[in-house]
Design an enzyme around this catalytic site. Sequence first.
Site, PDB file in Angstrom:
ATOM      1  N   HIS A 142     -67.043  60.878  14.767  1.00  0.00           N
ATOM      2  CA  HIS A 142     -66.714  60.762  16.192  1.00  0.00           C
ATOM      3  C   HIS A 142     -65.560  61.695  16.536  1.00  0.00           C
ATOM      4  CE1 HIS A 142     -68.759  56.952  15.267  1.00  0.00           C
ATOM      5  NE2 HIS A 142     -69.068  56.885  16.546  1.00  0.00           N
ATOM      6  N   HIS A 199     -76.021  60.930  24.723  1.00  0.00           N
ATOM      7  CA  HIS A 199     -75.493  59.679  24.158  1.00  0.00           C
ATOM      8  C   HIS A 199     -75.196  58.669  25.266  1.00  0.00           C
ATOM      9  CE1 HIS A 199     -74.145  57.336  20.843  1.00  0.00           C
ATOM     10  NE2 HIS A 199     -72.842  57.450  21.058  1.00  0.00           N
ATOM     11  N   HIS A 217     -71.976  54.732  27.526  1.00  0.00           N
ATOM     12  CA  HIS A 217     -71.938  54.150  26.168  1.00  0.00           C
ATOM     13  C   HIS A 217     -72.124  52.630  26.189  1.00  0.00           C
ATOM     14  CE1 HIS A 217     -70.571  53.578  21.944  1.00  0.00           C
ATOM     15  NE2 HIS A 217     -70.928  54.855  21.814  1.00  0.00           N
ATOM     16  N   ASP A 247     -70.143  62.177  17.630  1.00  0.00           N
ATOM     17  CA  ASP A 247     -70.431  61.315  18.781  1.00  0.00           C
ATOM     18  C   ASP A 247     -69.228  61.096  19.697  1.00  0.00           C
ATOM     19  OD1 ASP A 247     -72.827  61.016  17.466  1.00  0.00           O
ATOM     20  OD2 ASP A 247     -72.900  58.837  17.671  1.00  0.00           O
ATOM     21  N   ASP A 248     -69.555  60.733  20.948  1.00  0.00           N
ATOM     22  CA  ASP A 248     -68.634  60.142  21.934  1.00  0.00           C
ATOM     23  C   ASP A 248     -67.741  61.141  22.659  1.00  0.00           C
ATOM     24  OD1 ASP A 248     -69.773  57.813  21.123  1.00  0.00           O
ATOM     25  OD2 ASP A 248     -67.943  56.881  20.344  1.00  0.00           O
TER      26      ASP A 248
END
Length: 299
Positions: A267, A173, A177, A122-123
Amino acid sequence: MTSRITSRRLLLVAAGMSLLGAATGCRSPWSDGDAESSAAGAEAGAATGQAGAPVPSAAPAGSPSPSAAGSAAPPSASGSAPASASAATPSVQPVRRVLTDAESKPVYELDAARRVVALTIDDGPDPRHTPTVLALLQQYGIRATFFLIGENAVDHPALVREIADHGHHIANHTWTHPDLRSLSDGRIRDELERTSDLLQRTTGRQPTWFRAPGGDWSPASLKVAADLGMRNMGWSVDPRDWARPGTSVITDRILKDVRPGAIVLNHDGGGDRSQTVAALKAYLPVLIDSGYYFTAPPN
């Protein structure tokens, strides 16, 4: 002893890679009723619940993965694509899959009867850590799912394409965020649609999976994701690597909690992820030596 372990790893990686193009006609774990799937590693079959059966663990490392034909979208007012991406992608409106109510609910794990793990990152993308993660996944022949943040993807389009070209699944995503539970329906739609449009223009693939930041879905975000043809992926193993508790802590948490059918959260963006990278180097060979295979949704 070392040579036997190395041989086992190579056999597991080779099994997963060779089945990418060979196993057809099996149901996918990620889209109910979809025929586009194959087994993770040497196993194939249908799974229970919403998750379904595993797909192959890896594309041949470094080889381009197929794009969705005729799925490119024109630039939208909500975001602009890099000139090279827009020039290379035809202006065709993407066809989004219509989801059932059951398919719109978040998926938290796969078939527990099979020794398969879904690795999710993620991210990103992040120019400091994503290339190292990609090299590590290529080393072990692992195919993962990258949940990308739009404002990072727009700054690093070449890195987004590199993730896709390595055969990994590109997923949404949000753009910034945010906590979706605090946003209006219009803001939620902008966060998701803007990101999907950008990823489509950059890679030629329409994202088919979405993850809410923090796993905090709302009724509105579930509806918008379904409207955009995206299913929702949660996780069942969270080492809280984003808090940087230490490489050994991240590694121990994953090895303690992982089980067949697990979806593991890591991440590569959002800060210093050197501990996460070091933990990946530590726990991936352990899982492979334990007989686990890795899976991701079909592109």
